[in-house]
Write an enzyme that holds these catalytic residues in place. Sequence first.
Site, PDB file in Angstrom:
ATOM      1  N   HIS A  36     -32.812 -34.545   4.549  1.00 47.38           N
ATOM      2  CA  HIS A  36     -32.480 -33.734   5.728  1.00 47.38           C
ATOM      3  C   HIS A  36     -32.107 -32.329   5.279  1.00 47.38           C
ATOM      4  CE1 HIS A  36     -29.017 -36.049   4.310  1.00 47.38           C
ATOM      5  NE2 HIS A  36     -28.281 -34.999   4.615  1.00 47.38           N
ATOM      6  N   HIS A  86     -29.888 -29.074   6.363  1.00 47.06           N
ATOM      7  CA  HIS A  86     -28.805 -28.589   7.213  1.00 47.06           C
ATOM      8  C   HIS A  86     -29.069 -27.125   7.570  1.00 47.06           C
ATOM      9  CE1 HIS A  86     -25.694 -31.759   6.189  1.00 47.06           C
ATOM     10  NE2 HIS A  86     -26.465 -31.877   5.126  1.00 47.06           N
TER      11      HIS A  86
END
Length: 136
Positions: A99, A101
């Site tokens: 992922h 951010h």
Amino acid sequence: MPECIFCQIVEGRLPCARIYENERVLCFLDINPINPGHTLVIPKAHYATMLDITAEDMQACSLVTREVARAIFRATGAPGMNLLQNNFRPAGQHIDHIHFHLIPRRANDNFMTTWPARPADPSELETMLVKITAQM
Ligand code: 5GP
Ligand code: ZN
């Protein structure tokens, strides 16, 4: 990968504040934001880290990250933003589904106040240059 929280979010089996999605990518608000507007960009396919993700999904995430960053800038009025991507526990990765951010930043928001950089010895740079280029 039923035990992966982010796969469950992709499949709609766990809720999220969904900002954007396309065939390959999903973006949603981080449930524990560092600052308001903190967003996660993930590939819909499961890869643990940047070592695993395909070139196609990496590219798709990158393009969406840029577009969502623009929207977050406009929406929050934040004067700065960090793009952060943690790999493995020593680097602060807690969810093993890659992922990205997007963290809107403001002056004196107390995030990453220290960055323990130091001038390198020239021989150290040369050693690392040789080691890393040998692996390319
Ligand atoms: P990491 O530390 O792995 O780089 O970041 C994981 C991020 O996922 C954390 O910022 C955490 O707040 C966020 N997160 C963990 N579980 C959930 C969840 O169920 N929903 C959402 N929206 N974010 C989550
Ligand atoms: Zn997953």
